[in-house]
Design a protein around this motif. Structure first.
Motif, PDB file in Angstrom:
ATOM      1  N   THR A  83       0.964  -1.115  -0.055  1.00 11.18           N
ATOM      2  CA  THR A  83       0.043   0.105   0.079  1.00 11.18           C
ATOM      3  C   THR A  83       0.782   1.159  -0.205  1.00 11.18           C
ATOM      4  OG1 THR A  83      -0.283   0.011   2.545  1.00 11.18           O
ATOM      5  CG2 THR A  83      -1.920  -1.121   1.081  1.00 11.18           C
ATOM      6  N   PHE A  84       2.090   1.206  -0.479  1.00 11.52           N
ATOM      7  CA  PHE A  84       3.178   2.209  -0.347  1.00 11.52           C
ATOM      8  C   PHE A  84       2.670   3.181  -1.574  1.00 11.52           C
ATOM      9  CE2 PHE A  84       5.978  -0.469   1.943  1.00 11.52           C
ATOM     10  CZ  PHE A  84       6.178   0.314   3.257  1.00 11.52           C
ATOM     11  N   LEU A  85       2.868   4.512  -1.253  1.00 10.41           N
ATOM     12  CA  LEU A  85       2.901   5.214  -2.591  1.00 10.41           C
ATOM     13  C   LEU A  85       4.012   5.115  -3.401  1.00 10.41           C
ATOM     14  CD1 LEU A  85       1.517   7.722  -4.217  1.00 10.41           C
ATOM     15  CD2 LEU A  85       2.308   9.215  -2.734  1.00 10.41           C
ATOM     16  N   THR A  86       3.813   4.473  -4.549  1.00  7.27           N
ATOM     17  CA  THR A  86       5.101   4.415  -5.347  1.00  7.27           C
ATOM     18  C   THR A  86       5.399   5.518  -6.561  1.00  7.27           C
ATOM     19  OG1 THR A  86       3.750   2.778  -6.894  1.00  7.27           O
ATOM     20  CG2 THR A  86       4.884   1.846  -4.974  1.00  7.27           C
ATOM     21  N   HIS A  87       4.145   6.008  -7.255  1.00  6.60           N
ATOM     22  CA  HIS A  87       4.496   6.999  -8.111  1.00  6.60           C
ATOM     23  C   HIS A  87       3.504   7.894  -8.131  1.00  6.60           C
ATOM     24  CE1 HIS A  87       6.293   3.190  -9.757  1.00  6.60           C
ATOM     25  NE2 HIS A  87       6.856   3.969 -10.466  1.00  6.60           N
ATOM     26  N   ILE A  88       3.897   9.298  -8.532  1.00  5.91           N
ATOM     27  CA  ILE A  88       2.876  10.492  -8.677  1.00  5.91           C
ATOM     28  C   ILE A  88       3.220  10.692 -10.247  1.00  5.91           C
ATOM     29  CG2 ILE A  88       2.197  12.620  -8.168  1.00  5.91           C
ATOM     30  CD1 ILE A  88       3.162  11.936  -5.351  1.00  5.91           C
ATOM     31  N   PHE A  89       2.172  10.607 -11.054  1.00  6.05           N
ATOM     32  CA  PHE A  89       2.338  11.084 -12.475  1.00  6.05           C
ATOM     33  C   PHE A  89       1.612  12.484 -12.747  1.00  6.05           C
ATOM     34  CE2 PHE A  89       1.622  11.593 -16.972  1.00  6.05           C
ATOM     35  CZ  PHE A  89       2.475  10.652 -17.736  1.00  6.05           C
ATOM     36  N   TYR A  90       2.144  13.510 -13.123  1.00  6.49           N
ATOM     37  CA  TYR A  90       1.302  14.799 -13.301  1.00  6.49           C
ATOM     38  C   TYR A  90       1.745  15.411 -14.597  1.00  6.49           C
ATOM     39  CZ  TYR A  90       0.338  19.638 -13.355  1.00  6.49           C
ATOM     40  OH  TYR A  90       0.079  20.904 -13.728  1.00  6.49           O
ATOM     41  N   ALA A  91       0.953  15.651 -15.535  1.00  4.70           N
ATOM     42  CA  ALA A  91       0.928  16.325 -16.715  1.00  4.70           C
ATOM     43  C   ALA A  91       0.220  17.606 -16.491  1.00  4.70           C
ATOM     44  CB  ALA A  91       0.542  15.655 -17.836  1.00  4.70           C
ATOM     45  N   SER A  92       0.495  18.840 -17.040  1.00  5.43           N
ATOM     46  CA  SER A  92      -0.089  20.128 -17.225  1.00  5.43           C
ATOM     47  C   SER A  92      -1.353  19.987 -18.164  1.00  5.43           C
ATOM     48  CB  SER A  92       0.798  21.245 -17.281  1.00  5.43           C
ATOM     49  OG  SER A  92       1.223  21.253 -18.809  1.00  5.43           O
TER      50      SER A  92
END
Length: 399
Positions: free
Chosen positions: A193-202
Motif C-alpha cells: 500500500t506504499f505510494l510508489t508513483h505520482i504522475f503529473y501532466a499540465s
C-alpha cells in the motif's frame, strides 16, 4: 399504384389511431386534458432556461468575440437537449397541476367520484404519462445530452477562432499509484500500500501529455524525479516515451545524479492516459462512460472522486425519476377541491415544489460527495421521500 399507396397510408394511420381508440374513454379524456398543457409547459420552461442559461452568453460572445451568427444558432440547437432534460420534470408537474386543478374547479372530478371512481384511478393516466416522460428523460440524458454538449462546445470554440481539435483535451492530470516497493536486496516489500508513483501532466491533447513530471518512490533506497516536455503511451510495449527531459536521482546517502535525454522509454501503466480521457463533468458522460470513470478512479484510489462519480451514476437514474415524482404530486394536489385552475397559481405552486425538491436533492448530493451519506442514499432519498409523501396524500385524498 396510387390505390396501393393510398391503402398503405390508411394502414399506417390505422396502426396509430387503433391503440388510441382501444383505450378506455376516461383515459383518453384525461390524457386529452394533460398533454396540451404539458406541451405548453415544455416549450415555456425550455425557452426560459435557454434564455437564461445560453442565449445571453451567446449574445455576449457575438458582440465581444465576433462569434458568427450561424455558429451561435448551431450552439443553441446543440444545447437544447440538456435543457429539455430539465424542462421535462417541471412540465409534468405544471401540466398535472393545471389539468387536474381545472377538472376539480369545474366539479368534473366530483362527478367522477360520484360514479364510484377512486382518485387512484383518476390519476392513473397522469402516472402513465410520468413513467413515459421518465423513460424519455433517461434516454435524452444518457444518449443525446453528452454528445450534444460536446458538439455545442466544439462549435463555440471553432466559431470564436480558438484552437480546437477532435481529440479530447484536459488540464492538470494527476495519477497516483500504490503498491510494493523494491528493497535494497531487489525484493518487493510485503506491504503493498506504499505510494510508489505520482504522475503529473499540465495538459493532455491529441493523445500527448505535455509538461510531465513523474515522482518515482518505487525503490526504498532511491528517489527519482523525471521531467519532460511531452510524453506518449506506447501500447505495444506498455510503456511511456518521454521527450526532451531529465532524470534526477537521489540515493539514501544524499548523492544526486542528473541525466538529460532527448527520448526516454519508461515502463509504466496506462492509468494516466485513461484518467486524462475521463470527461471533466459527469453531465458530459453517458452511463457507460460514468461506470468506466468509476473503474479508473478505483484503480487510482482517489476516494473523493470515487464518491463523486458514484453519486453522479445514481443521479443518472434519479434525475429522470423526477418526472414520476412531479407527476404523482402534481396530479394529487390538482385533485384537491380547494385548488383553483388559475395558471398563475399553478405556475407559482410548481415553482415552489420544484425549488423544494431540487434544493433537497442538491443538499443530499453534496452530503454524498462529502461522504456524509452513502451514494445510493444521497441520490435516492429525495425521490423515495417525495414518492412516499405523494402516496400519503393520495391515501388522505381517497378517504
Amino acid at each position: 399504384m396510387k390505390i396501393s399507396n393510398h391503402s398503405l397510408i390508411n394502414k399506417a394511420i390505422n396502426k396509430i389511431i387503433t391503440p388510441w381508440h382501444s383505450m378506455p374513454l376516461i383515459d383518453r379524456w384525461l390524457l386529452g386534458q394533460i398533454i396540451p398543457p404539458m406541451i405548453f409547459a415544455i416549450s415555456a420552461f425550455t425557452v426560459i432556461s435557454l434564455s437564461v442559461g445560453v442565449m445571453f452568453d451567446l449574445i455576449r460572445k457575438i458582440v465581444e468575440y465576433g462569434l458568427p451568427l450561424l455558429e451561435a444558432l448551431k450552439a443553441l440547437i446543440y444545447s437544447l437537449p440538456s435543457f429539455l432534460v430539465l424542462s421535462f420534470p417541471m412540465a409534468v408537474l405544471l401540466s398535472t397541476l393545471l389539468s387536474y386543478g381545472k377538472l376539480s374547479a369545474n366539479s368534473e372530478l366530483l362527478a367522477l367520484r360520484s360514479l364510484g371512481i377512486k382518485t387512484s384511478r383518476i390519476i392513473a393516466p397522469a402516472i402513465a404519462v410520468s413513467i413515459f416522460m421518465t423513460g424519455l428523460t433517461f434516454y435524452f440524458n444518457d444518449n443525446l445530452v453528452p454528445n450534444s454538449n460536446k458538439l455545442a462546445e466544439s462549435t463555440l470554440r471553432s466559431g470564436i477562432g480558438s484552437s480546437f481539435n477532435q481529440g479530447k483535451s484536459k488540464n492538470n492530470i494527476i495519477f497516483t499509484r500504490k503498491g510494493s516497493r523494491i528493497s535494497p536486496t531487489n525484493q518487493p516489500t510485503k506491504i503493498n500500500t506504499f505510494l510508489t508513483h505520482i504522475f503529473y501532466a499540465s495538459q493532455f491533447e491529441n493523445n500527448i501529455m505535455k509538461e510531465v513530471t513523474v515522482l518515482d518512490f518505487s525503490r526504498e533506497n532511491v528517489k527519482q524525479i523525471l521531467t519532460a516536455n511531452s510524453a506518449i503511451f506506447d501500447k505495444d510495449n506498455s510503456s511511456w516515451v518521454f521527450t526532451d527531459g531529465s532524470i534526477v536521482s537521489t540515493d539514501s546517502f544524499g548523492q544526486t545524479t542528473n541525466i538529460r535525454f532527448k527520448q526516454y522509454t519508461y515502463p509504466f501503466v496506462e492509468g494516466p492516459l485513461d484518467l486524462a480521457k475521463v470527461p471533466k463533468d459527469a453531465s458530459d458522460m453517458s452511463l457507460k462512460e460514468a461506470l468506466e470513470a468509476e473503474r479508473i478512479y478505483k484503480k487510482i484510489g482517489d476516494i473523493k472522486q470515487i464518491r463523486k462519480i458514484q453519486v453522479r451514476i445514481q443521479e443518472k437514474f434519479t434525475l429522470p425519476c423526477a418526472c414520476l415524482v412531479f407527476g404523482l404530486i402534481g396530479s394529487i394536489l390538482g385533485c384537491k377541491s380547494n385548488l383553483r385552475s388559475s395558471k398563475s397559481q399553478g405556475f407559482g405552486l410548481s415553482v415552489i415544489l420544484i425549488l423544494v425538491y431540487y434544493v433537497m436533492s442538491f443538499i443530499c448530493s453534496s452530503f454524498g460527495v462529502k461522504g456524509l451519506l452513502p451514494p445510493v442514499i444521497a441520490a435516492w432519498f429525495p425521490v423515495v421521500t417525495s414518492i412516499g409523501g405523494g402516496f400519503y396524500f393520495l391515501r388522505r385524498t381517497s378517504i
